[in-house]
Design a protein around this motif. Structure first.
Motif, PDB file in Angstrom:
ATOM      1  N   GLY A 155      -3.246  -1.366  -7.543  1.00  0.00           N
ATOM      2  CA  GLY A 155      -4.089  -0.345  -8.129  1.00  0.00           C
ATOM      3  C   GLY A 155      -3.295   0.889  -8.494  1.00  0.00           C
ATOM      4  O   GLY A 155      -2.057   0.891  -8.432  1.00  0.00           O
ATOM      5  N   PRO A 156      -3.980   1.971  -8.844  1.00  0.00           N
ATOM      6  CA  PRO A 156      -3.290   3.205  -9.250  1.00  0.00           C
ATOM      7  C   PRO A 156      -2.358   3.765  -8.179  1.00  0.00           C
ATOM      8  O   PRO A 156      -1.382   4.451  -8.512  1.00  0.00           O
ATOM      9  N   ASP A 157      -2.634   3.468  -6.907  1.00  0.00           N
ATOM     10  CA  ASP A 157      -1.786   3.979  -5.825  1.00  0.00           C
ATOM     11  C   ASP A 157      -0.756   2.969  -5.356  1.00  0.00           C
ATOM     12  O   ASP A 157      -0.112   3.170  -4.325  1.00  0.00           O
ATOM     13  N   GLY A 158      -0.590   1.868  -6.090  1.00  0.00           N
ATOM     14  CA  GLY A 158       0.425   0.891  -5.740  1.00  0.00           C
ATOM     15  C   GLY A 158      -0.158  -0.402  -5.198  1.00  0.00           C
ATOM     16  O   GLY A 158      -1.370  -0.643  -5.237  1.00  0.00           O
ATOM     17  N   PHE A 159       0.735  -1.246  -4.687  1.00  0.00           N
ATOM     18  CA  PHE A 159       0.339  -2.498  -4.033  1.00  0.00           C
ATOM     19  C   PHE A 159      -0.233  -2.180  -2.649  1.00  0.00           C
ATOM     20  O   PHE A 159       0.244  -1.256  -1.972  1.00  0.00           O
ATOM     21  N   PHE A 160      -1.237  -2.965  -2.213  1.00  0.00           N
ATOM     22  CA  PHE A 160      -1.840  -2.694  -0.900  1.00  0.00           C
ATOM     23  C   PHE A 160      -2.259  -3.983  -0.227  1.00  0.00           C
ATOM     24  O   PHE A 160      -2.483  -5.013  -0.864  1.00  0.00           O
ATOM     25  N   VAL A 161      -2.333  -3.901   1.104  1.00  0.00           N
ATOM     26  CA  VAL A 161      -2.826  -4.994   1.933  1.00  0.00           C
ATOM     27  C   VAL A 161      -3.903  -4.422   2.839  1.00  0.00           C
ATOM     28  O   VAL A 161      -3.679  -3.418   3.535  1.00  0.00           O
ATOM     29  N   VAL A 162      -5.079  -5.062   2.847  1.00  0.00           N
ATOM     30  CA  VAL A 162      -6.189  -4.652   3.703  1.00  0.00           C
ATOM     31  C   VAL A 162      -6.442  -5.742   4.733  1.00  0.00           C
ATOM     32  O   VAL A 162      -6.586  -6.918   4.377  1.00  0.00           O
ATOM     33  N   ASP A 163      -6.472  -5.372   6.002  1.00  0.00           N
ATOM     34  CA  ASP A 163      -6.774  -6.307   7.086  1.00  0.00           C
ATOM     35  C   ASP A 163      -8.282  -6.394   7.249  1.00  0.00           C
ATOM     36  O   ASP A 163      -8.933  -5.446   7.695  1.00  0.00           O
TER      37      ASP A 163
END
Length: 258
Positions: free
Chosen positions: A162-170
């Motif tokens: 997204g706009p704030d970069g790559f992310f991982v949600v647990d």
């Protein structure tokens, strides 16, 4: 599961098909079939009509044309591009492109669809896109889709861009928590099947598969970039829609999604 589309032939309408075994016609959703609602008393007739649809003329399933639209993500990506380019210029496309594996484009709306595709190809100004890229090759793997909130892989961990970069949600946390976020990072497969992600001063180890694991060798270094795009990036989707519209004009029948 993806999206397909088809246009019926005219064999039944032109008297070229085997005579149907009961009252048949197009329903309010553009589907050809038995016109009486199903119940136990007419179940056999419904079955007979289904067999007639499959074998009643030289066309398989009485379809003049059948096309693979593609994965749902591709459909959503095209819809997002239309809205961002100028949604008011594409009212017919945005009204009739599929939301689920059903629906249709009525034949009367096909000329408007073709006009909007012309506008998209020749006059629309597309916004930039956010993509996750293999730093070594420049190949883009996943784009930011607003309707998916950027997520491109679901499971115990949601992975997204997204706009704030790559992310991982647990997703196992209560409430779900972001455990990693970076604009530039490396991935490394560890013994035992764990995946190590390192970037922007963070390191996490996750019990999940590598990003782009469909490749023989998944990328090691990834980065989030903003890239420009043009209508040519959607050539496959536009070409498929044009072929379906041409078939609809030739037969006078709708384009059906499935």
């Amino acid at each position: 599961m993806g999206v397909q589309a088809y246009v019926y032939c005219r064999c039944w309408q032109d008297g070229l098909a085997v005579p149907p075994v009961g009252p048949v016609g197009f329903d309010e959703d553009g589907r050809l079939g038995f016109l009486e609602p199903w119940d136990r008393s007419n179940a056999d007739q419904h079955g007979d009509v289904q067999h007639w649809l499959e074998h009643g003329c030289p066309h398989k399933n009485m379809q003049f044309l059948s096309e693979e639209i593609g994965a749902w993500a591709g459909v959503r990506y095209f819809q997002q591009a239309l809205r961002e380019a100028d949604g008011s210029a594409f009212p017919t496309l945005l009204s009739y492109l599929p939301q689920t594996n059903d629906g249709w484009i009525p034949a009367a709306e096909v000329p408007a669809v073709l006009a909007e595709l012309d506008h998209f190809e020749h006059r629309a100004r597309l916004s930039d896109e956010i993509v996750l890229v293999d730093e070594a090759t420049g190949d883009a793997f996943y784009s930011y889709l607003k309707s998916y909130r950027g997520v491109f892989a679901w499971g115990h961990y949601n992975l997204g861009v997204g706009p704030d970069g790559f992310f991982v949600v647990d997703n196992r946390a209560e409430p779900p928590a972001t455990v990693f976020r970076a604009r530039r990072f490396e991935q490394r497969v560890l013994p035992g099947g764990e995946l190590e992600l390192t970037g922007d001063g963070q390191t996490v180890r996750l019990a999940t598969t590598p990003i782009a694991n469909y490749l023989p060798v998944p990328p090691q270094r990834l980065t989030v970039q903003v890239r420009s795009r043009t209508a040519a990036d959607f050539a496959r989707m536009v070409g498929t829609l044009r072929r379906l519209c041409a078939a609809s004009l030739a037969t006078g029948n709708p384009v059906n999604w499935v």
